[in-house]
Design a protein around this motif. Structure first.
Motif, PDB file in Angstrom:
ATOM      1  N   ARG A 175      57.700  51.647  44.999  1.00 61.28           N
ATOM      2  CA  ARG A 175      57.245  50.991  43.762  1.00 61.28           C
ATOM      3  C   ARG A 175      56.013  51.682  43.197  1.00 61.28           C
ATOM      4  NH1 ARG A 175      59.758  46.367  42.426  1.00 61.28           N
ATOM      5  NH2 ARG A 175      59.021  47.104  40.421  1.00 61.28           N
ATOM      6  N   GLY A 176      56.016  53.011  43.290  1.00 63.94           N
ATOM      7  CA  GLY A 176      54.879  53.775  42.789  1.00 63.94           C
ATOM      8  C   GLY A 176      54.623  53.574  41.309  1.00 63.94           C
ATOM      9  N   GLU A 177      55.699  53.382  40.521  1.00 67.04           N
ATOM     10  CA  GLU A 177      55.506  53.185  39.085  1.00 67.04           C
ATOM     11  C   GLU A 177      54.659  51.952  38.805  1.00 67.04           C
ATOM     12  OE1 GLU A 177      58.047  52.409  34.985  1.00 67.04           O
ATOM     13  OE2 GLU A 177      58.906  53.597  36.590  1.00 67.04           O
ATOM     14  N   THR A 178      54.910  50.884  39.578  1.00 68.49           N
ATOM     15  CA  THR A 178      54.127  49.660  39.407  1.00 68.49           C
ATOM     16  C   THR A 178      52.654  49.916  39.692  1.00 68.49           C
ATOM     17  OG1 THR A 178      56.002  48.245  39.987  1.00 68.49           O
ATOM     18  CG2 THR A 178      53.812  47.302  40.248  1.00 68.49           C
ATOM     19  N   LEU A 179      52.360  50.622  40.770  1.00 64.58           N
ATOM     20  CA  LEU A 179      50.967  50.903  41.116  1.00 64.58           C
ATOM     21  C   LEU A 179      50.313  51.819  40.090  1.00 64.58           C
ATOM     22  CD1 LEU A 179      51.278  51.319  44.984  1.00 64.58           C
ATOM     23  CD2 LEU A 179      50.520  49.315  43.695  1.00 64.58           C
ATOM     24  N   ARG A 180      51.093  52.744  39.531  1.00 65.81           N
ATOM     25  CA  ARG A 180      50.526  53.602  38.487  1.00 65.81           C
ATOM     26  C   ARG A 180      50.221  52.801  37.220  1.00 65.81           C
ATOM     27  NH1 ARG A 180      53.827  57.323  41.243  1.00 65.81           N
ATOM     28  NH2 ARG A 180      55.734  56.652  40.201  1.00 65.81           N
ATOM     29  N   MET A 181      51.071  51.824  36.906  1.00 69.07           N
ATOM     30  CA  MET A 181      50.794  50.959  35.752  1.00 69.07           C
ATOM     31  C   MET A 181      49.521  50.166  35.974  1.00 69.07           C
ATOM     32  SD  MET A 181      54.668  49.576  34.994  1.00 69.07           S
ATOM     33  CE  MET A 181      54.182  48.436  33.686  1.00 69.07           C
ATOM     34  N   VAL A 182      49.362  49.634  37.187  1.00 75.04           N
ATOM     35  CA  VAL A 182      48.162  48.859  37.505  1.00 75.04           C
ATOM     36  C   VAL A 182      46.929  49.757  37.473  1.00 75.04           C
ATOM     37  CG1 VAL A 182      47.030  47.497  39.295  1.00 75.04           C
ATOM     38  CG2 VAL A 182      49.449  47.150  38.830  1.00 75.04           C
ATOM     39  N   ALA A 183      47.074  50.990  37.939  1.00 70.61           N
ATOM     40  CA  ALA A 183      45.952  51.930  37.895  1.00 70.61           C
ATOM     41  C   ALA A 183      45.490  52.146  36.456  1.00 70.61           C
ATOM     42  CB  ALA A 183      46.350  53.258  38.541  1.00 70.61           C
ATOM     43  N   ASP A 184      46.432  52.215  35.528  1.00 69.30           N
ATOM     44  CA  ASP A 184      46.073  52.358  34.115  1.00 69.30           C
ATOM     45  C   ASP A 184      45.237  51.166  33.640  1.00 69.30           C
ATOM     46  OD1 ASP A 184      47.404  54.768  33.912  1.00 69.30           O
ATOM     47  OD2 ASP A 184      49.238  53.898  33.075  1.00 69.30           O
ATOM     48  N   LEU A 185      45.596  49.964  34.093  1.00 70.03           N
ATOM     49  CA  LEU A 185      44.834  48.776  33.706  1.00 70.03           C
ATOM     50  C   LEU A 185      43.419  48.821  34.278  1.00 70.03           C
ATOM     51  CD1 LEU A 185      47.566  46.006  34.183  1.00 70.03           C
ATOM     52  CD2 LEU A 185      46.856  47.112  32.050  1.00 70.03           C
ATOM     53  N   VAL A 186      43.303  49.296  35.514  1.00 69.50           N
ATOM     54  CA  VAL A 186      41.975  49.424  36.131  1.00 69.50           C
ATOM     55  C   VAL A 186      41.147  50.456  35.376  1.00 69.50           C
ATOM     56  CG1 VAL A 186      40.740  50.097  38.239  1.00 69.50           C
ATOM     57  CG2 VAL A 186      42.789  48.656  38.395  1.00 69.50           C
ATOM     58  N   ASP A 187      41.777  51.548  34.958  1.00 65.44           N
ATOM     59  CA  ASP A 187      41.062  52.562  34.186  1.00 65.44           C
ATOM     60  C   ASP A 187      40.587  52.021  32.846  1.00 65.44           C
ATOM     61  OD1 ASP A 187      41.298  54.491  36.149  1.00 65.44           O
ATOM     62  OD2 ASP A 187      43.079  55.434  35.277  1.00 65.44           O
ATOM     63  N   ILE A 188      41.332  51.074  32.287  1.00 67.06           N
ATOM     64  CA  ILE A 188      40.917  50.451  31.025  1.00 67.06           C
ATOM     65  C   ILE A 188      39.690  49.575  31.228  1.00 67.06           C
ATOM     66  CG2 ILE A 188      41.610  48.742  29.269  1.00 67.06           C
ATOM     67  CD1 ILE A 188      44.463  49.855  29.525  1.00 67.06           C
ATOM     68  N   GLY A 189      39.499  49.067  32.447  1.00 67.91           N
ATOM     69  CA  GLY A 189      38.296  48.273  32.715  1.00 67.91           C
ATOM     70  C   GLY A 189      38.497  47.047  33.572  1.00 67.91           C
ATOM     71  N   VAL A 190      39.712  46.798  34.042  1.00 70.10           N
ATOM     72  CA  VAL A 190      39.948  45.643  34.905  1.00 70.10           C
ATOM     73  C   VAL A 190      39.251  45.855  36.249  1.00 70.10           C
ATOM     74  CG1 VAL A 190      41.686  44.318  36.164  1.00 70.10           C
ATOM     75  CG2 VAL A 190      42.162  45.081  33.836  1.00 70.10           C
ATOM     76  N   SER A 191      38.583  44.814  36.739  1.00 70.19           N
ATOM     77  CA  SER A 191      37.928  44.861  38.041  1.00 70.19           C
ATOM     78  C   SER A 191      38.757  44.060  39.044  1.00 70.19           C
ATOM     79  CB  SER A 191      36.518  44.267  37.957  1.00 70.19           C
ATOM     80  OG  SER A 191      35.977  44.078  39.247  1.00 70.19           O
ATOM     81  N   PRO A 192      39.470  44.705  39.967  1.00 69.34           N
ATOM     82  CA  PRO A 192      40.277  43.956  40.933  1.00 69.34           C
ATOM     83  C   PRO A 192      39.474  42.972  41.776  1.00 69.34           C
ATOM     84  CG  PRO A 192      40.974  46.246  40.899  1.00 69.34           C
ATOM     85  CD  PRO A 192      39.721  46.158  40.071  1.00 69.34           C
ATOM     86  N   ASN A 193      38.252  43.340  42.168  1.00 69.94           N
ATOM     87  CA  ASN A 193      37.494  42.397  42.994  1.00 69.94           C
ATOM     88  C   ASN A 193      37.065  41.160  42.210  1.00 69.94           C
ATOM     89  OD1 ASN A 193      35.534  43.662  41.478  1.00 69.94           O
ATOM     90  ND2 ASN A 193      34.242  44.268  43.189  1.00 69.94           N
ATOM     91  N   MET A 194      36.718  41.329  40.941  1.00 75.53           N
ATOM     92  CA  MET A 194      36.387  40.166  40.121  1.00 75.53           C
ATOM     93  C   MET A 194      37.634  39.327  39.848  1.00 75.53           C
ATOM     94  SD  MET A 194      33.590  41.687  37.414  1.00 75.53           S
ATOM     95  CE  MET A 194      33.390  40.089  36.634  1.00 75.53           C
ATOM     96  N   MET A 195      38.786  39.983  39.704  1.00 72.85           N
ATOM     97  CA  MET A 195      40.029  39.248  39.476  1.00 72.85           C
ATOM     98  C   MET A 195      40.400  38.441  40.719  1.00 72.85           C
ATOM     99  SD  MET A 195      41.981  38.874  36.839  1.00 72.85           S
ATOM    100  CE  MET A 195      41.695  40.350  35.875  1.00 72.85           C
ATOM    101  N   SER A 196      40.138  38.998  41.891  1.00 71.63           N
ATOM    102  CA  SER A 196      40.393  38.269  43.133  1.00 71.63           C
ATOM    103  C   SER A 196      39.534  37.016  43.211  1.00 71.63           C
ATOM    104  CB  SER A 196      40.121  39.177  44.330  1.00 71.63           C
ATOM    105  OG  SER A 196      40.316  38.475  45.546  1.00 71.63           O
ATOM    106  N   ASP A 197      38.273  37.147  42.822  1.00 72.23           N
ATOM    107  CA  ASP A 197      37.381  35.974  42.818  1.00 72.23           C
ATOM    108  C   ASP A 197      37.881  34.914  41.845  1.00 72.23           C
ATOM    109  OD1 ASP A 197      35.740  37.111  44.681  1.00 72.23           O
ATOM    110  OD2 ASP A 197      34.247  37.815  43.247  1.00 72.23           O
ATOM    111  N   LYS A 198      38.399  35.361  40.690  1.00 73.96           N
ATOM    112  CA  LYS A 198      38.921  34.424  39.699  1.00 73.96           C
ATOM    113  C   LYS A 198      40.121  33.665  40.240  1.00 73.96           C
ATOM    114  CE  LYS A 198      40.935  34.287  35.037  1.00 73.96           C
ATOM    115  NZ  LYS A 198      41.322  35.100  33.844  1.00 73.96           N
ATOM    116  N   MET A 199      40.953  34.351  41.023  1.00 73.74           N
ATOM    117  CA  MET A 199      42.161  33.734  41.554  1.00 73.74           C
ATOM    118  C   MET A 199      41.874  32.766  42.698  1.00 73.74           C
ATOM    119  SD  MET A 199      44.782  36.984  41.651  1.00 73.74           S
ATOM    120  CE  MET A 199      45.978  36.056  42.621  1.00 73.74           C
TER     121      MET A 199
END
Length: 326
Positions: A175-199
């Motif tokens: 599922r590399g395509e999925t991870l590459r899509m998510v990487a693009d979102l992180v490059d745009i500015g999404v913070s995975p650790n802050m999103m984890s706290d939100k969840m």
């Protein structure tokens, strides 16, 4: 290796040339549903469209209560008379739209979804069962239409992805395509650790005690292959039951050695019961198909249904059904 199929020209043209839209999601919306609705709305607004969001709710969980005012609970006749295009997201069958299903009858409807079970409805459909979330499908629509993804939109797209993948836990090999899509979102500015706290953060003590009660109430069946737990109307007198602990509950019960299926029963009223289904990754049980047989739907590993019967009867019927499958 998985890749997303191209979105049909008819769908692209309908979105491009139509002027007014209603974006609808399923009842009892979760993170992927709400994020998909909001992301779709923002896409259409960027294209200069008139957009309404609708959802029958309820918006009773603390993390989404503030969003209630952003969604129409009903579609009135005056809006219907203008013949807007309806875009349904994250919904596998029309009955999961609640009362809104009848209100949009006759309107041109496009479905964007990743659920494989349920009825085929709508005039146009882009359904990708292998997509980990509906927000990833909507991300593909942004790309197909050449619409820029802002930081705010990227946050919504990532949130839907994170909720439906258990924050990456449910992603399989190749599922590399999925991870590459998510990487693009992180490059745009999404913070995975802050999103984890939100969840996972911001829960009340009442929520934690309620979760503890559901764990204490859990039962093992079929030689340890099935775990169930139940929530009753009377729980609201002692605990805070509006924040659904089901994701955490499912994770904990599925971590028990030998468990293949988890069922969570919630008594909505004396004669209405909600049931959540989860299956472990090694399990051969398709809980989406099982839920569909009771009038619901979902994925092979996660599904749900609302049954117009009392909780004791629903338990009895589902225990028999799961026993036959296991």
């Amino acid at each position: 290796m998985f890749t997303y199929p191209a979105i049909g020209t008819e769908i692209i043209n309908l979105i491009t040339y139509s002027k007014e839209f209603i974006v609808v999601g399923h009842v009892s919306p979760d993170g992927d549903c709400l994020s998909s609705e909001i992301s779709m709305k923002e896409l259409l607004l960027k294209m200069g469209k008139t957009v309404h969001m609708a959802n029958a709710g309820p918006f009773d969980r603390s993390e989404i209560t503030s969003l209630r005012s952003d969604f129409l609970p009903h579609i009135d006749a005056e809006l219907v008379s203008r013949k807007p295009v309806v875009i349904v997201v994250d919904c596998s069958s029309s009955d999961r739209l609640g009362t809104i299903a009848d209100e949009i009858t006759g309107l041109t409807t496009i479905i964007f979804d990743h659920h494989s079970s349920g009825e085929q409805f709508g005039d146009f459909r882009y359904i990708v069962p292998n997509s980990v979330s509906t927000t990833m499908i909507i991300m593909k629509l942004y790309q197909a239409l050449g619409v820029e993804i802002s930081k705010e939109i990227a946050d919504h797209l990532f949130f839907g992805f994170a909720t439906d993948t258990g924050f990456f836990r449910f992603i399989n090999a190749h599922r590399g395509e999925t991870l590459r899509m998510v990487a693009d979102l992180v490059d745009i500015g999404v913070s995975p650790n802050m999103m984890s706290d939100k969840m996972t953060g911001g829960k009340s003590l009442g929520y934690v005690k309620y979760l503890g009660k559901l764990i204490d109430r859990s039962e093992s069946h079929i030689g340890g292959k099935l775990m169930i737990s139940s929530s009753y109307l009377s729980d609201s007198k002692e605990y805070i039951t509006t924040d659904k602990p089901s994701d955490t509950l499912y994770s904990m019960l599925l971590s028990i050695k030998g468990v293949q299926v988890v069922l969570f029963f919630k008594e909505v009223s004396e004669n209405v019961t909600e049931v959540g289904f989860r299956a472990s990754h090694p399990s051969k049980v398709d809980v989406g198909a099982l839920a569909e047989s009771f009038g619901g739907g979902g994925h092979k590993k996660a599904a749900g249904v609302t049954v117009p019967k009392n909780i004791a009867l629903v338990k009895e019927e589902l225990l028999k059904a799961v026993k036959n499958l296991l």
